[in-house]
Enzyme design. Sequence first.
Site, mmCIF file in Angstrom:
data_model
loop_
_atom_site.group_PDB
_atom_site.id
_atom_site.type_symbol
_atom_site.label_atom_id
_atom_site.label_comp_id
_atom_site.label_asym_id
_atom_site.label_seq_id
_atom_site.Cartn_x
_atom_site.Cartn_y
_atom_site.Cartn_z
ATOM 1 N N LYS A 14 0.743 -1.161 0.055
ATOM 2 C CA LYS A 14 -0.112 -0.048 0.200
ATOM 3 C C LYS A 14 0.991 1.343 0.111
ATOM 4 C CE LYS A 14 -3.878 -1.735 2.375
ATOM 5 N NZ LYS A 14 -4.964 -1.499 3.521
ATOM 6 N N ASP B 19 -10.154 2.381 1.941
ATOM 7 C CA ASP B 19 -10.192 1.748 3.432
ATOM 8 C C ASP B 19 -10.892 2.666 4.375
ATOM 9 O OD1 ASP B 19 -8.548 -0.694 2.856
ATOM 10 O OD2 ASP B 19 -6.799 0.241 3.300
ATOM 11 N N GLY C 217 -4.723 1.819 18.818
ATOM 12 C CA GLY C 217 -3.968 1.479 17.804
ATOM 13 C C GLY C 217 -3.563 3.034 17.068
ATOM 14 N N TYR D 36 -10.938 -9.302 11.122
ATOM 15 C CA TYR D 36 -12.035 -10.414 10.365
ATOM 16 C C TYR D 36 -11.730 -11.766 10.466
ATOM 17 C CZ TYR D 36 -9.295 -9.899 6.284
ATOM 18 O OH TYR D 36 -8.344 -9.867 5.128
ATOM 19 N N GLY E 100 -15.435 -6.984 11.755
ATOM 20 C CA GLY E 100 -14.141 -6.376 10.708
ATOM 21 C C GLY E 100 -14.810 -6.881 9.304
HETATM 22 P P1 ATR Z 1 -1.189 -2.232 10.944
HETATM 23 O O1 ATR Z 1 -0.806 -1.718 9.514
HETATM 24 O O2 ATR Z 1 -1.990 -3.511 10.546
HETATM 25 O O3 ATR Z 1 -1.880 -1.251 11.584
HETATM 26 P P2 ATR Z 1 0.879 -2.055 12.468
HETATM 27 O O4 ATR Z 1 1.178 -0.711 11.569
HETATM 28 O O5 ATR Z 1 1.949 -2.557 12.986
HETATM 29 O O6 ATR Z 1 -0.114 -2.843 11.645
HETATM 30 O O7 ATR Z 1 0.217 -1.343 13.884
HETATM 31 C C1 ATR Z 1 -0.346 -2.156 14.932
HETATM 32 C C2 ATR Z 1 -0.845 -1.663 16.041
HETATM 33 O O8 ATR Z 1 -0.979 -2.519 17.133
HETATM 34 C C3 ATR Z 1 -0.101 -0.559 16.671
HETATM 35 O O9 ATR Z 1 -0.963 0.405 17.387
HETATM 36 C C4 ATR Z 1 0.622 -1.309 17.898
HETATM 37 O O10 ATR Z 1 0.928 -0.758 18.948
HETATM 38 P P3 ATR Z 1 2.508 0.126 19.005
HETATM 39 O O11 ATR Z 1 2.302 1.338 18.167
HETATM 40 O O12 ATR Z 1 2.664 0.331 20.239
HETATM 41 O O13 ATR Z 1 3.542 -0.850 18.431
HETATM 42 C C5 ATR Z 1 -0.608 -2.348 17.915
HETATM 43 N N1 ATR Z 1 -0.395 -3.372 18.887
HETATM 44 C C6 ATR Z 1 0.576 -4.478 18.295
HETATM 45 N N2 ATR Z 1 0.565 -5.464 19.400
HETATM 46 C C7 ATR Z 1 0.155 -4.966 20.643
HETATM 47 C C8 ATR Z 1 0.037 -5.361 21.610
HETATM 48 N N3 ATR Z 1 0.359 -6.712 22.193
HETATM 49 N N4 ATR Z 1 -0.591 -4.481 22.610
HETATM 50 C C9 ATR Z 1 -1.161 -3.398 22.353
HETATM 51 N N5 ATR Z 1 -1.079 -2.776 21.245
HETATM 52 C C10 ATR Z 1 -0.661 -3.705 20.399
#
Ligand code: ATR
Length: 283
Positions: free
Chosen positions: A73, A109, A132, A220, A241
């Site tokens: 993307k 999206d 997130g 999802y 989702g």
């Molecule tokens: P995507 O593109 O699917 O959104 P990403 O950019 O890697 O994937 O983002 C993942 C999100 O999930 C982030 O907000 C991440 O928090 P951090 O910014 O602190 O990394 C969050 N995330 C992933 N694992 C987590 C966990 N175990 N607990 C809380 N937040 C989590």
Amino acid sequence: MKISAKTKICMVIGNPIEHSLSPQIHNAGYEKLGIESDYVYVACNVEIQNIADFIKGVRAMQIRGVSCTIPHKIEVMKHLDEVDEVAEKIGAVNTIVNENGVLNGYNTDWLGVVIALEKVTSLKNKRVALIGAGGAARAVAYGVTQRGAKLTIYNRTIEKAKELINEFGGEAYSLDDIEGIKNMDIIFNATSVGLASNKNETPLPKELMTNKHIIFDAIYVPYETRLLREAKQQGATIIHGMEMLLQQAIAQFKLYTGHDAPEDVMRNVLLDNLITKEKKYAN
Ligand code: ATR
């Protein structure tokens, strides 16, 4: 078999891609509308380092449309002729349309998020909690603020939440301060917590959810996450989702074919596939 030399090709790319449901839902839509001799939709595994060559192939073969998943993307953006303003702001292109050799990039999206939510509520002045701050969260932040909602982001890494808030407005908190989520109208999970690989986890304690909340999980697979199960137990309104996946695909369908997608047929294909998968996990 209705495919002929005139059939236009659309595809989804990613790595891995075998699990994508996009071919099933788009082709089911073509069939329902009787345009399956005009369009066919396939999936291609494209490694990220080959994206420039892939785009050359799209031009050479006059592929009509390309749906992009993560991480493509972002990477595809620099190879396109035009990227629309919204995709630019979100920082990601999930849809490429080939208009007589000109490759245009779009993002559907955010529409997936907004259309799914607006089937349940208006967004104007609603308090939206976004858990997130990664790639998926950007489209949500854009979509809900664009529709006039007030945004609060909760993220494990507070700096990332603050960065998004700087762009889209609102408030940023760390997950340690998630108590305040009780006062929100809509809660959106854009973290990976609750995915099939960690399906017994949830990003939000059950007791913080009430029957006044609308809870939307971007995940999802599984079809119904622990977050959504517990939200339902608390009496909240839930949005799966799958609805986001469906609505962003419906917007792509229109961009590729010019036709309104047959929503119910496409939803049923998704539901069938996701619930079959779920049963497999249970066994
Ligand atoms: P995507 O593109 O699917 O959104 P990403 O950019 O890697 O994937 O983002 C993942 C999100 O999930 C982030 O907000 C991440 O928090 P951090 O910014 O602190 O990394 C969050 N995330 C992933 N694992 C987590 C966990 N175990 N607990 C809380 N937040 C989590």
